[in-house]
Design an enzyme around this catalytic site. Structure first.
Site, mmCIF file in Angstrom:
data_model
loop_
_atom_site.group_PDB
_atom_site.id
_atom_site.type_symbol
_atom_site.label_atom_id
_atom_site.label_comp_id
_atom_site.label_asym_id
_atom_site.label_seq_id
_atom_site.Cartn_x
_atom_site.Cartn_y
_atom_site.Cartn_z
ATOM 1 N N ASP A 1 1.228 -12.372 6.952
ATOM 2 C CA ASP A 1 -0.185 -12.203 6.642
ATOM 3 C C ASP A 1 -1.000 -12.848 7.775
ATOM 4 O O ASP A 1 -0.843 -14.047 8.052
ATOM 5 C CB ASP A 1 -0.472 -12.901 5.306
ATOM 6 C CG ASP A 1 -1.889 -12.641 4.826
ATOM 7 O OD1 ASP A 1 -2.742 -12.282 5.649
ATOM 8 O OD2 ASP A 1 -2.124 -12.806 3.617
ATOM 9 N N GLY A 2 -1.840 -12.074 8.411
ATOM 10 C CA GLY A 2 -2.648 -12.579 9.526
ATOM 11 C C GLY A 2 -3.537 -13.746 9.120
ATOM 12 O O GLY A 2 -3.862 -14.610 9.948
ATOM 13 N N ASP B 1 -7.382 -5.571 14.039
ATOM 14 C CA ASP B 1 -7.261 -4.114 13.896
ATOM 15 C C ASP B 1 -6.806 -3.856 12.463
ATOM 16 O O ASP B 1 -5.647 -3.559 12.202
ATOM 17 C CB ASP B 1 -6.211 -3.615 14.914
ATOM 18 C CG ASP B 1 -6.045 -2.110 14.877
ATOM 19 O OD1 ASP B 1 -6.739 -1.435 14.098
ATOM 20 O OD2 ASP B 1 -5.200 -1.608 15.640
ATOM 21 N N GLN C 1 0.825 -1.208 0.000
ATOM 22 C CA GLN C 1 0.000 0.000 0.000
ATOM 23 C C GLN C 1 0.861 1.260 0.000
ATOM 24 O O GLN C 1 2.053 1.212 0.278
ATOM 25 C CB GLN C 1 -0.903 -0.007 1.234
ATOM 26 C CG GLN C 1 -0.157 -0.209 2.547
ATOM 27 C CD GLN C 1 -0.915 -1.033 3.571
ATOM 28 O OE1 GLN C 1 -2.118 -1.202 3.472
ATOM 29 N NE2 GLN C 1 -0.218 -1.548 4.573
HETATM 30 N N1 SAM Z 1 -7.246 1.983 12.953
HETATM 31 C C1 SAM Z 1 -7.229 1.594 11.612
HETATM 32 C C2 SAM Z 1 -8.522 1.642 10.859
HETATM 33 O O1 SAM Z 1 -9.492 0.969 11.209
HETATM 34 O O2 SAM Z 1 -8.564 2.372 9.873
HETATM 35 C C3 SAM Z 1 -6.459 0.349 11.376
HETATM 36 C C4 SAM Z 1 -5.024 0.699 11.568
HETATM 37 S S1 SAM Z 1 -3.811 -0.445 11.248
HETATM 38 C C5 SAM Z 1 -2.612 0.659 10.579
HETATM 39 C C6 SAM Z 1 -4.345 -1.496 9.937
HETATM 40 C C7 SAM Z 1 -3.212 -2.399 9.492
HETATM 41 O O3 SAM Z 1 -3.731 -3.652 9.041
HETATM 42 C C8 SAM Z 1 -2.363 -1.857 8.344
HETATM 43 O O4 SAM Z 1 -1.106 -1.473 8.826
HETATM 44 C C9 SAM Z 1 -2.275 -3.016 7.357
HETATM 45 O O5 SAM Z 1 -0.989 -3.188 6.809
HETATM 46 C C10 SAM Z 1 -2.689 -4.200 8.239
HETATM 47 N N2 SAM Z 1 -3.203 -5.350 7.481
HETATM 48 C C11 SAM Z 1 -4.040 -5.340 6.418
HETATM 49 N N3 SAM Z 1 -4.237 -6.594 5.979
HETATM 50 C C12 SAM Z 1 -3.520 -7.420 6.774
HETATM 51 C C13 SAM Z 1 -3.321 -8.841 6.824
HETATM 52 N N4 SAM Z 1 -3.910 -9.637 5.931
HETATM 53 N N5 SAM Z 1 -2.518 -9.345 7.793
HETATM 54 C C14 SAM Z 1 -1.922 -8.530 8.701
HETATM 55 N N6 SAM Z 1 -2.064 -7.179 8.700
HETATM 56 C C15 SAM Z 1 -2.855 -6.639 7.751
#
Ligand code: SAM
Length: 281
Positions: free
Chosen positions: A137-138, A155, A31
């Site tokens: 990757d979660g 989150d 991203q």
């Molecule tokens: N507070 C925020 C919101 O709801 O807009 C969320 C903040 S946090 C920065 C979200 C994070 O999820 C991002 O840094 C992104 O890289 C991560 N993310 C997205 N998909 C993911 C996945 N499949 N596994 C792990 N992390 C992931």
């Protein structure tokens, strides 16, 4: 010359903040990451042109994502955070001395690096000795886990891009299996107000309903997210967020919070009629 950050909240609704100074901009494998300073909201981080976190209202989001499950089950010891790269969720979790282990699985290491460098207000507890960071990757991380965590907090970004798979039945099922007997899953449940996010809210709710015996939804006021009205899902193997709320135990901890309190905890689950109708439709 004036600089403005503009975000599309729907195809026909735009929302803007005046930018004082651009601090960081880069593109990771996942991203585009931007950090900038504003007068009204302080330091802001956006991902792919969507507001993630800012200095002014981050306390609302992080209070509600952490303290609601922790006040329902103060015995939580092992926590998994999926996403959460800014560190705010981990920061709130580290305030509980009873928590022994916090695993955070963030797909994008560049988000964490940028947060550590520029967003001290959220990232300042990522170095806590109980925190283990995994850059994975979660979706893959939870596959095959059994009885591992008392609390899983998703989150995440919205269900587009890398966050898409965090809203699927398979992912929710893997989270169910990864939870212990009294386990709780908190997930980003989008917003009921605009059509697109309401559709995602409903899809997430319907999928969780097929897996967890207890499905609840709570709301919070997030001024910088589209419409300002956002939801978290509370799903569990048995605990009820209202009936099992341990007000006395939580208040005895003496944690100072700017948004959360145990009265609000109950009130947050009292949803407007149109939201109830959407969820039950
Ligand atoms: N507070 C925020 C919101 O709801 O807009 C969320 C903040 S946090 C920065 C979200 C994070 O999820 C991002 O840094 C992104 O890289 C991560 N993310 C997205 N998909 C993911 C996945 N499949 N596994 C792990 N992390 C992931």
């Amino acid at each position: 010359m004036e600089m403005w950050y503009t975000e599309f909240h729907t195809d026909t609704v735009k929302w803007s903040i005046k930018v004082d100074k651009s601090i960081y901009t880069d593109k990771s494998d996942f991203q585009r990451i931007d950090i900038f300073d504003t007068d009204e909201f302080g330091r802001v981080m956006t991902l792919d042109g969507l507001m993630m976190v800012n200095e002014k209202d981050q306390f609302i989001y992080h209070d509600m994502i952490v303290h609601v499950p922790m006040a329902t089950n103060p015995s939580v010891e092992k926590v998994l955070v999926i996403g959460g790269g800014d560190g705010g969720t981990v920061r709130e979790l580290t305030r509980y001395k009873t928590i022994k282990r916090i695993d955070m699985v963030e797909i994008d290491e560049m988000v964490v690096e940028a947060a550590i460098k520029y967003l001290d207000y959220t990232s300042n507890k990522l170095s806590d000795e109980r925190v283990n960071l995994y850059y994975e990757d979660g979706i893959e991380f939870v596959k095959g886990l059994k009885d591992e965590y008392d609390l899983i907090i998703v989150d995440s970004t919205d269900p587009i891009g890398p966050g898409e798979g965090l809203f699927t039945t398979e992912f929710y099922t893997n989270c169910y299996n990864a939870l212990t007997e009294n386990g709780i899953l908190i997930n980003q449940k989008e917003s009921p107000y605009y059509e697109q996010t309401a559709r995602e809210m409903k899809r997430s709710h319907d999928k969780l309903s097929t897996i967890f015996p207890v499905i609840m939804t709570y709301q919070y006021h997030m001024p910088t997210y589209p419409s300002g009205h956002w939801l978290f899902g509370f799903s569990s193997k048995g605990l009820n967020a209202i009936e099992d709320l341990d007000k006395d135990a939580w208040n005895a901890l003496g944690l100072k919070t700017e948004y959360y309190n145990t009265d609000l905890h109950v009130g947050a689950f009292m949803l407007p009629n149109y939201v109830k109708e959407l969820l039950n439709a």
